[in-house]
Design a protein around this motif. Structure first.
Motif, short mmCIF file in Angstrom:
data_model
loop_
_atom_site.label_atom_id
_atom_site.label_comp_id
_atom_site.label_asym_id
_atom_site.label_seq_id
_atom_site.Cartn_x
_atom_site.Cartn_y
_atom_site.Cartn_z
N GLY A 165 0.82 -1.20 0.00
CA GLY A 165 0.00 0.00 0.00
C GLY A 165 0.85 1.25 0.00
N PHE A 166 0.57 2.19 -0.91
CA PHE A 166 1.32 3.44 -1.03
C PHE A 166 0.45 4.59 -0.53
CE2 PHE A 166 2.84 0.44 -4.14
CZ PHE A 166 4.23 0.54 -4.04
N TYR A 172 5.72 15.85 3.00
CA TYR A 172 6.81 15.71 2.04
C TYR A 172 7.44 14.31 2.04
CZ TYR A 172 6.20 20.62 3.12
OH TYR A 172 5.65 21.85 3.39
N ARG A 173 6.59 13.31 2.00
CA ARG A 173 7.11 11.95 1.91
C ARG A 173 6.05 11.02 1.34
NH1 ARG A 173 7.29 9.77 8.16
NH2 ARG A 173 5.20 10.39 8.72
N LEU A 174 6.52 9.95 0.72
CA LEU A 174 5.66 8.90 0.22
C LEU A 174 5.96 7.64 1.02
CD1 LEU A 174 3.61 7.94 -1.95
CD2 LEU A 174 5.58 7.29 -3.35
N ILE A 187 9.56 5.66 1.27
CA ILE A 187 10.25 5.30 0.02
C ILE A 187 10.67 6.52 -0.77
CG2 ILE A 187 9.12 3.05 -0.11
CD1 ILE A 187 7.37 4.24 -2.36
N ALA A 188 10.20 7.70 -0.37
CA ALA A 188 10.66 8.95 -0.98
C ALA A 188 10.35 10.08 -0.02
CB ALA A 188 9.98 9.20 -2.32
N GLY A 189 11.28 11.04 0.05
CA GLY A 189 11.07 12.20 0.90
C GLY A 189 11.80 12.10 2.21
N THR A 190 12.08 13.27 2.78
CA THR A 190 12.83 13.35 4.04
C THR A 190 12.03 14.05 5.13
OG1 THR A 190 13.81 15.48 3.42
CG2 THR A 190 15.00 13.48 2.75
N GLY A 191 10.81 14.47 4.82
CA GLY A 191 10.03 15.22 5.80
C GLY A 191 10.20 16.71 5.68
N ARG A 192 11.00 17.18 4.71
CA ARG A 192 11.14 18.61 4.46
C ARG A 192 10.92 18.88 2.97
NH1 ARG A 192 16.27 20.00 2.47
NH2 ARG A 192 17.81 18.32 2.54
N ASP A 193 10.41 20.06 2.68
CA ASP A 193 10.07 20.43 1.31
C ASP A 193 11.33 20.66 0.49
OD1 ASP A 193 8.63 21.13 -0.90
OD2 ASP A 193 7.91 23.05 -0.11
N GLY A 194 11.33 20.16 -0.75
CA GLY A 194 12.47 20.37 -1.63
C GLY A 194 12.25 19.71 -2.97
N GLY A 199 16.42 11.43 -11.79
CA GLY A 199 17.20 10.22 -11.91
C GLY A 199 17.93 9.78 -10.67
N VAL A 200 17.60 10.37 -9.50
CA VAL A 200 18.25 9.96 -8.25
C VAL A 200 17.42 8.87 -7.58
CG1 VAL A 200 19.25 12.25 -7.94
CG2 VAL A 200 17.06 11.69 -6.85
N ALA A 201 18.02 8.22 -6.61
CA ALA A 201 17.28 7.23 -5.82
C ALA A 201 16.17 7.94 -5.05
CB ALA A 201 18.21 6.51 -4.87
N ALA A 202 14.95 7.42 -5.13
CA ALA A 202 13.82 8.05 -4.45
C ALA A 202 14.00 8.02 -2.95
CB ALA A 202 12.53 7.34 -4.83
N LYS A 203 14.52 6.93 -2.43
CA LYS A 203 14.71 6.84 -0.98
C LYS A 203 15.81 7.82 -0.57
CE LYS A 203 15.07 3.45 2.76
NZ LYS A 203 13.72 3.78 3.26
N GLY A 204 15.46 8.74 0.28
CA GLY A 204 16.40 9.78 0.69
C GLY A 204 16.33 11.04 -0.13
N ALA A 205 15.58 11.02 -1.24
CA ALA A 205 15.44 12.22 -2.06
C ALA A 205 14.52 13.23 -1.39
CB ALA A 205 14.89 11.85 -3.44
N VAL A 206 14.75 14.50 -1.67
CA VAL A 206 13.90 15.56 -1.16
C VAL A 206 12.80 15.83 -2.18
CG1 VAL A 206 13.81 17.93 -0.34
CG2 VAL A 206 15.85 16.55 0.06
N ILE A 207 11.54 15.78 -1.73
CA ILE A 207 10.40 16.00 -2.62
C ILE A 207 9.47 17.02 -1.98
CG2 ILE A 207 10.53 13.70 -3.66
CD1 ILE A 207 8.28 12.80 -1.79
#
Length: 826
Positions: A165-166, A172-174, A187-194, A199-207
């Motif tokens: 389930g997604f 700011y995270r998925l 699986i994506a996002g760090t909890g801060r807006d950005g 093409g980067v790894a979603a895990k740890g990416a800022v979204i």
């Protein structure tokens, strides 16, 4: 307590998912001692293998009269309980996106900060989220129990073919709930807006803010990244790319690559995503009044060829869903459309309203349907937000059916307030002349009254949609409630202001009643003016209505005689729906009408006619009687209340009192988020009030009531507004029969709003006090009189500030004189 039933042998007993060791366990009876627990409903579970039975247990808080001065308790509300582990059709629900997997239904509930699961046999059970928003809690670094995680306003839930389930999280995270492990992870996002690069790894990416989500069977997931104006894709190898959007909202790109096209959403509640069986992605392009389609094979984006029905243009489509047979459905306000083979083939709903289950589909009415889905049988399923239902439009019977929800009714609407289910994330509270508490129960679209005996009832309600649903007076769903001396109450909705008169008539006092955000009307009739999310109202000393026009970045005033509206503070540097915090702050030392007022949430007047404005949770501004604005205090604040020389506000984790010079004193909250502490010192309690509106009200005795919004409770501090400051001192003098005391704080300054209790001897030489207590004014002085009795002698009267260690005494000497005798008639 004793639990009776059957097949208990070998069972496990749990309270809120924590195991309890029974005192005794037999096959048909369990005896146990309930552990300590904060007030509200707790869920008892008896689990035996694959079988389980559930029940609820109410923990009752101490009453306000039972606790010591300065202690805290709950006077209304049971927290986030809304019918879990009962039939979904007997529960309260605030639905948005609906998804299906393995014969069960899943509902994203943004207002409750959780996702619920409806089992095959119709029980509603929690799936993810602990009921709290996660501002500013960090996302989980490692997979954890889904029910332990704070999820902020989840609008969407989607599944891949394996049952993962997604969940879109507004912080700011998925998130993904792993079907195999049962754990949730980011699986994506760090909890801060950005905005991380392509093409980067979603895990740890800022979204950015994640609103709506769709998933392919293989686990490829798409989500709307609202703050970055994109639809993003995470492939099965975990790589993040842009699927639709240039990073700027607009309209362009039809017939070309989706990644070079623009779409437009006015706020994060708009839009939706859906995938058909071929992997083509549909986007509700709300602000462009279109449904867009991206072909999976080519990546080309187009608009649906027909966006009208019987000559009526499609307006602001929201939810979108794809059926197994190649059709799609989408929503527009209170209507649902089905689209097949290039044209709209069916429409459900006409005008806003409510239809009972069993209504023929051609006659149904909905309030507002932001999300739609097809169930495995091909029936249309819709979320009806303001009616608090999930509906099934059964194609076989051609009738309307309830999947979940009892709306527009609510659980425990009438009865004991401590058993009531409240929806006051952004509620306000006021005290009536008779001591009743009036509550803006916002998400339930009600004004509710708690009488002096502790019983709750509904005074005003609306069931027709976003309140007010039209310009008709008499409908309501408010964010602010303010009491007036004549027994009336002023209310603010997001677009208008209302008064509830003393004889219980609701009348609009400002605003056109249009639910659209806008700014207009200055210099003209207030009833024709437009507001943009007005979060508070009050009255100035002359009785003029003052409105915090929050996202127009203004405070506006309505003349009580002429009904003309004008801007009182704020130049409106930035206007716009959901524009919280986007404006600047400027203008201190100059005219308030020329200043930048950034997102005013609360307004209150002091006794001298100065206006205080809480601004964007960052500061409190003051407009003096000459119209000059200045900064009174810094730090987070919400609604404001002025009482006997002090200003009161909520910071999110604490309740503060400000003295006239801006010095703060903590009255409640230990500074950490949560819920705890009823029956103990208020300063040791945990509070959770991060939304825009947390109301405060004070009764004549100085008991302080406030909405602990995210905890969905009304709490109170006994004598909370009249407590002595730390290390207070007192002096007393007698002048004739008058006793005058002066209370000072630790710095030697006058301590206002302090209750001083006076004690005279109960027998012998003494006096009759005019009152057993008095409350100090702004000068720190309080007075009572002392009428001597007829017994000669010397005695003392003691004065002690409430909760203070120090006390003061004055001596009196009664002279001998005859006592008055009572006449006796024979």
């Amino acid at each position: 307590m004793t639990i009776k039933g059957a097949s208990f042998t070998g069972a496990t007993v749990k309270l809120d998912r924590n195991a309890i060791a029974p005192l005794s366990l037999a096959d048909s009876e369990i005896s146990l001692r309930m552990p300590a627990h904060d007030n509200g409903y707790a869920i008892l579970a008896i689990e035996n293998g694959t079988r389980a039975a559930y029940g609820r247990y109410l923990f009752v808080p101490p009453s306000l009269s039972e606790i010591a001065p300065g202690f805290i308790t709950t006077v209304a509300g049971v927290g986030s309980y809304a019918g879990d582990y009962t039939a979904a059709t007997a529960a309260t629900i605030d639905p948005m996106t609906v998804a299906f997997f393995d014969g069960e239904t899943y509902v994203a509930q943004p207002g409750a900060n959780r996702v619920s699961r409806i089992t095959r046999d119709g029980l509603r059970v929690p799936f993810a989220g602990n009921g709290f928003s996660n501002d500013p809690m960090p996302p989980p670094a490692q997979p954890v129990d889904p029910l332990s995680v704070a999820i902020n306003f989840p609008r969407a839930i989607a599944f891949d073919s394996r049952g993962n389930g997604f969940i879109g999280d507004s912080s700011y995270r998925l998130l993904r709930v792993n079907r195999a492990t049962g754990l949730i992870e980011t699986i994506a996002g760090t909890g801060r807006d950005g905005n991380s690069p392509e093409g980067v790894a979603a895990k740890g990416a800022v979204i950015g803010l994640v609103s709506f989500v769709a998933a392919e069977p293989d686990g490829t997931v798409y989500f709307i990244d609202f703050t970055n104006a994109r639809v993003r894709k995470i492939s099965t190898d975990g790589i993040l790319t842009t699927y639709i959007g240039t990073g700027t909202f607009g309209f362009s790109g039809d017939g070309g690559p989706a990644a070079q096209a623009q779409f437009s959403l006015q706020n994060s509640d708009e839009g939706a995503l859906a995938l058909d069986s071929d992997g083509n992605l549909y986007l509700a392009d709300t602000a462009n009044n279109r449904i867009r389609r991206v072909e999976k094979r080519t990546g080309i984006i187009t608009s649906l060829s027909d966006t009208s029905f019987q000559g009526t243009a499609l307006r602001e489509p929201r939810g979108v869903a794809a059926s197994a047979d190649g059709g799609i459905a989408f929503t527009s306000g209170p209507q649902i459309f089905e689209y097949r083979n290039g044209e709209i083939v069916r429409r459900y709903g006409s005008s806003q309203g409510f239809s009972e289950p069993g209504t023929p589909l051609e006659s149904v009415r909905f309030s507002f349907t932001p999300a739609v889905a097809f169930d495995p049988q091909g029936n249309v399923v819709a979320s009806d937000v303001f009616n608090h239902r999930v509906w099934r439009l059964n194609r076989t019977t051609e009738r309307l059916e309830t999947i979940a929800g009892i709306g527009p009714a609510i659980l425990n609407e009438r009865g004991r307030a401590i058993e009531a289910v409240l929806a006051i994330n952004n509620g306000d509270v006021a005290i009536a002349n008779d001591g009743s508490i009036y509550l803006a129960d916002t998400a339930n679209s009600r004004v509710r009254r708690i009488d002096p005996a502790g019983n709750i009832d509904t005074i005003v309600a609306t069931f027709d949609g976003p309140a007010p649903a039209s310009t008709r007076d008499g409908t309501f769903g408010g964010w602010s409630v303010e009491a007036a001396a004549d027994g009336s109450f002023d209310f603010a909705t997001l677009d208008s202001s209302y008064v509830l008169t003393a004889d219980r008539v609701v009348r609009r006092t400002a605003g056109s009643g249009s639910p659209k955000c806008g700014f207009s009307g200055d210099g003209g009739p207030a009833l024709a003016a437009d507001f943009c999310q007005s979060w508070d109202v009050t009255r100035n000393p002359s009785g003029n209505l003052v409105v915090a026009d929050t996202n127009n970045n203004r405070v506006r005033l309505v003349d009580r005689t002429s009904g003309i509206i004008r801007t009182f503070a704020g130049s409106g540097a930035v206007n716009g729906n959901e524009g919280y915090g986007h404006g600047p702050t400027c203008g201190d030392g100059g005219p308030a009408t020329s200043a930048c007022v950034n997102t005013p949430y609360g307004v209150a007047y002091d006794d001298r006619g100065n206006l205080y404005i809480s601004e964007n949770g960052e500061r409190i501004r003051k407009v003096d009687t000459t119209g000059v604005i200045s900064t009174f205090a810094t730090g987070r604040s919400s609604k404001l209340t002025f009482w006997r020389g002090n200003l009161y506000t909520v910071t999110g984790t604490q309740l503060l009192r400000f003295s006239a010079d801006g010095t703060p004193t903590v009255l409640a909250g230990d500074g950490s988020l949560g819920f705890a502490g009823d029956g103990g010192p208020a300063t040791s309690a945990k509070l959770f009030m991060l939304k825009q509106s947390a109301g405060i009200a004070i009764d004549p005795e100085g008991n302080l009531y406030f909405t602990d919004g995210d905890n969905l409770r009304v709490r109170a501090i006994r004598y909370g507004a009249v407590l002595a400051p730390p290390n207070a001192s007192i002096s007393a003098i007698a002048n004739g029969s008058a006793i005058r005391v002066t209370v000072r704080d630790a710095n030697g300054g006058p301590a206002a709003s302090v209750r001083v209790d006076f004690t005279a001897p109960a027998s012998g030489s003494s006096c009759a006090l005019s009152s057993s207590f008095a409350i100090t004014g702004a000068d720190g002085i309080a007075s009572v009189s002392c009428a001597p009795n007829c017994i000669a002698g010397t005695y003392s009267v003691t004065a002690r500030p409430l909760t203070a260690a120090s006390a003061a005494s004055v001596s009196f000497n009664n002279s001998a004189r005859p006592c008055k005798r009572r006449s006796v008639h024979r």
